[in-house]
Design a protein around this motif. Structure first.
Motif, PDB file in Angstrom:
ATOM      1  N   THR A 179       2.963   1.852  -3.168  1.00 33.43           N
ATOM      2  CA  THR A 179       2.189   2.447  -4.262  1.00 33.43           C
ATOM      3  C   THR A 179       2.010   3.949  -4.060  1.00 33.43           C
ATOM      4  OG1 THR A 179       0.999   0.360  -4.549  1.00 33.43           O
ATOM      5  CG2 THR A 179       0.019   2.333  -5.514  1.00 33.43           C
ATOM      6  N   GLY A 183       0.805  -1.215   0.000  1.00 36.36           N
ATOM      7  CA  GLY A 183       0.000   0.000   0.000  1.00 36.36           C
ATOM      8  C   GLY A 183       0.834   1.258   0.000  1.00 36.36           C
ATOM      9  N   VAL A 199      -5.283   3.061  -2.115  1.00 41.79           N
ATOM     10  CA  VAL A 199      -4.639   1.753  -1.938  1.00 41.79           C
ATOM     11  C   VAL A 199      -3.912   1.694  -0.601  1.00 41.79           C
ATOM     12  CG1 VAL A 199      -2.961   0.151  -2.929  1.00 41.79           C
ATOM     13  CG2 VAL A 199      -4.405   1.519  -4.430  1.00 41.79           C
TER      14      VAL A 199
END
Length: 639
Positions: free
Chosen positions: A347, A344, A377
């Motif tokens: 990204t 997460g 995300v």
């Protein structure tokens, strides 16, 4: 039936209307599709008197050509305003309009030839305008002049210019940034729910949940206040929106580092904690600058812009690099939370770093747009980590509850044992003496009696011996400590036990298999050790059926001696198995007192060992006794 027919009729009418209207719309759109203007001209401000009051219609010199979506011209030093000239193509729109998705300026004036059609002035630092300019049919082929003024390093039109029907362009105009507002609202809702739920968590997870809610809420505020939709349709809230944007950004960064610190620790040399303290201090410094700038009427706006935008961007890049490095280290250690966090945050961080680098590479002529989706995300990964922590906490609570139940059962058993011990110690000695006296007199009487009288006396002596045996078990339970402790060779002890119990085993139709390793030594009292094992083996013998087998196995494992006594007898149910060792509970015997296994448990405990049973109804029983291993004589067993 009539209702069904009416429903079908209405559905058919709606279908025909939709096809007809759709055809009209397609035909209208197809006849006059929107066109793009990809070339225009720009001219820098020539003097301080140029304040956009009059369009430079007659001026022909100083204009430079600009291509749509190309690199914007660099502002010369000392220049703060510019003119943009756009020549409209010929069109046949019923309700024409020009849509400019992004134009950088704080003060904007738009002219069609010399007619002013729009003016906007912002007193806050948000220079991204989105314009939808209605035109007259008579404006066909005329020239649009746009005057822009700014205090920042960028100015002019960023994207292409679109001309078309006002009814079609207004959809794009409204949708520009609306998704960001919806996404931000969803973030705020999730943050509020999570913050309320945090008060129902224990102290360990409260800081994590609270910091996560701050991160999500800050992201939501950033998404809303960065969106051009807010400043296009709610320009009167522009100043307060900019303040909220800055406060959210200054809250997000230290909260994110604090969350990382709570999940993975302060890091080597406390680098994460130190960086978090630095971020907190710098955020407070920026907030003070924000307050001072607001109270002074934006007198220090350039300094505040430098510390809250330029420097904070560099700090964000350093923060992302630091956290990415730490995540990589934790991931290499196979930390599952770190792997989820890496997916997460990696990204989000990679997207943020690339966009910031691109922002500085383009000298600020770039609007960050992908960071919001990358943060989605990232936030999902944080929620997954928190969910994993809560699930693990629940599993631990269940495990602790089970262990607490076991400890409670053991405590109850210990209390029962303590009561029996006290009773045995106080009663056994008092009972044994009169029993011995009574037995002596009965034995004298039996020597002088004959016939039925002698037989009755022998029966009385037998029952007295049985009573004495029970009292002996009581004494053994009450005082399992050994008067004489010595080294015991397990192999020799088992050979002696086998010689004692083998006839009884054969008498019950069974056989005994003995497998004992050599040089197995334990510390204890020989008679008590034999008594404990004999009690177990006798129970196994009494549970055997036809062609029964008792398997005696002893071996060493590390610093322990493992003794297995396994039979293929009738076995026991789980409820019976859990009560083994309780006083006055007999597993499969109607006349048993339950003291035998109770004494066995106490003897094994006195030898600092443990014993457990495994059994299945109809499949036999296995006892596993684990005792500490002792060194043999002359260190023969040492390794």
């Amino acid at each position: 039936m009539s209702l069904t027919v009416k429903s079908l009729h209405i559905a058919l009418v709606f279908l025909l209307l939709s096809i007809t209207c759709g055809t009209f719309l397609v035909s209208a759109q197809g006849s006059y599709p929107a066109g793009e203007i990809r070339q225009w001209q720009m001219k820098w401000q020539e003097g301080p008197e140029d304040n956009g009051r009059k369009a430079p219609v007659t001026e022909t010199e100083g204009w430079m050509d600009v291509e749509a979506q190309a690199k914007m011209p660099q502002m010369p030093a000392g220049v703060s305003s510019a003119w943009t000239k756009i020549t409209l193509p010929s069109y046949s729109y019923v309700s024409p309009a020009v849509y400019i998705q992004a134009i950088y300026a704080l003060h904007v004036k738009v002219y069609v030839e010399e007619r002013l059609i729009f003016e906007g002035d912002r007193s806050f630092i948000k220079d991204n305008y989105s314009l939808l300019l209605p035109l007259d049919f008579q404006d066909n082929g005329k020239t649009i002049y746009i005057w822009t003024q700014t205090l920042q390093d960028r100015i002019g039109i960023k994207e292409k210019v679109v001309i078309g029907e006002h009814s079609m362009l207004i959809k794009d105009y409204i949708k520009n940034g609306l998704t960001d507002v919806i996404l931000g609202g969803a973030f705020l809702f999730v943050a509020a729910v999570l913050f309320v739920c945090a008060f129902f968590l224990n102290r360990e997870y409260f800081p994590i949940a609270t910091s996560l809610s701050i991160v999500i809420a800050s992201t939501g505020v950033l998404s809303i206040t960065y969106s051009p939709f807010t400043y296009t349709f709610y320009s009167y809230l522009g100043a307060i929106s900019v303040v909220f944007f800055d406060v959210a950004l200054l809250s997000l960064l230290p909260a994110l580092t604090f969350l990382f610190e709570n999940i993975f620790g302060p890091g080597r040399y406390g680098i994460i904690r130190r960086f978090r303290k630095f971020q907190t201090a710098y955020s407070l410094f920026c907030l003070i600058c924000l307050i001072i700038n607001g109270l002074s009427g934006d007198r220090y706006v350039e300094f505040y812009f430098f510390v809250s935008t330029k420097i904070i961007g560099i700090i964000m890049i350093l923060q992302f690099i630091l956290l990415i490095g730490c995540v990589i280290v934790f991931s290499l250690k196979r930390n599952k939370d770190a792997i989820i966090f890496a997916c997460g945050f990696g990204t989000a961080a990679l997207t943020g770093v690339l966009e910031l680098i691109w922002y500085y590479f383009n000298s600020g002529n770039y609007d960050l747009q992908y960071w919001k989706w990358a943060l989605v995300v990232f936030i999902l990964s944080l929620i997954v980590i928190l969910g994993r922590r809560l699930a693990q906490n629940h599993s631990q609570v269940v495990k602790y509850s089970q262990e607490l139940e076991l400890f409670n059962n053991e405590l109850q058993r210990s209390e029962k044992m303590e009561i029996i011990s006290e009773l045995a110690a106080s009663v056994a000695h008092e009972v044994r003496n009169p029993l011995q006296v009574t037995r002596g007199f009965l034995q004298l009487l039996s020597e002088k009696s004959s016939g039925d009288e002698q037989r009755y006396l022998f029966m009385a002596l037998s029952e007295l011996d049985r009573a004495a045996s029970i009292i002996t078990d009581f004494l053994t339970f009450a005082k399992p400590e050994f008067e004489q402790v010595s080294l015991l060779n397990v192999n020799e002890e088992f050979m002696h036990i086998q010689s004692i119990l083998l006839p009884l085993c054969h008498l019950n139709g069974g056989k005994m298999i003995l497998e004992v390793e050599e040089d197995l030594w334990v510390k204890g009292n020989s008679s008590k050790f034999k008594q404990a094992l004999i009690n177990i083996i006798k129970n196994s013998i009494e549970s055997l059926g036809e062609e029964g087998t008792i398997h005696l196995l002893a071996y060493s494992r590390g610093d322990s001696i493992h003794i297995h006594i396994k039979d293929n007898g009738v076995g026991m149910e789980p409820g019976v198995l859990s009560r083994l060792g309780e006083p006055y509970f007999s597993s499969n015997k109607t006349k048993g007192t339950g003291l035998g296994l109770m004494v066995t448990f106490r003897i094994i405990e006195a030898m600092e060992g443990e014993i457990r049973f495994m059994s299945k109804k109809g499949a036999g029983t296995e006892s596993i006794t684990i005792l500490p291993r002792a060194e043999g004589p002359d260190d023969s067993n040492s390794r």
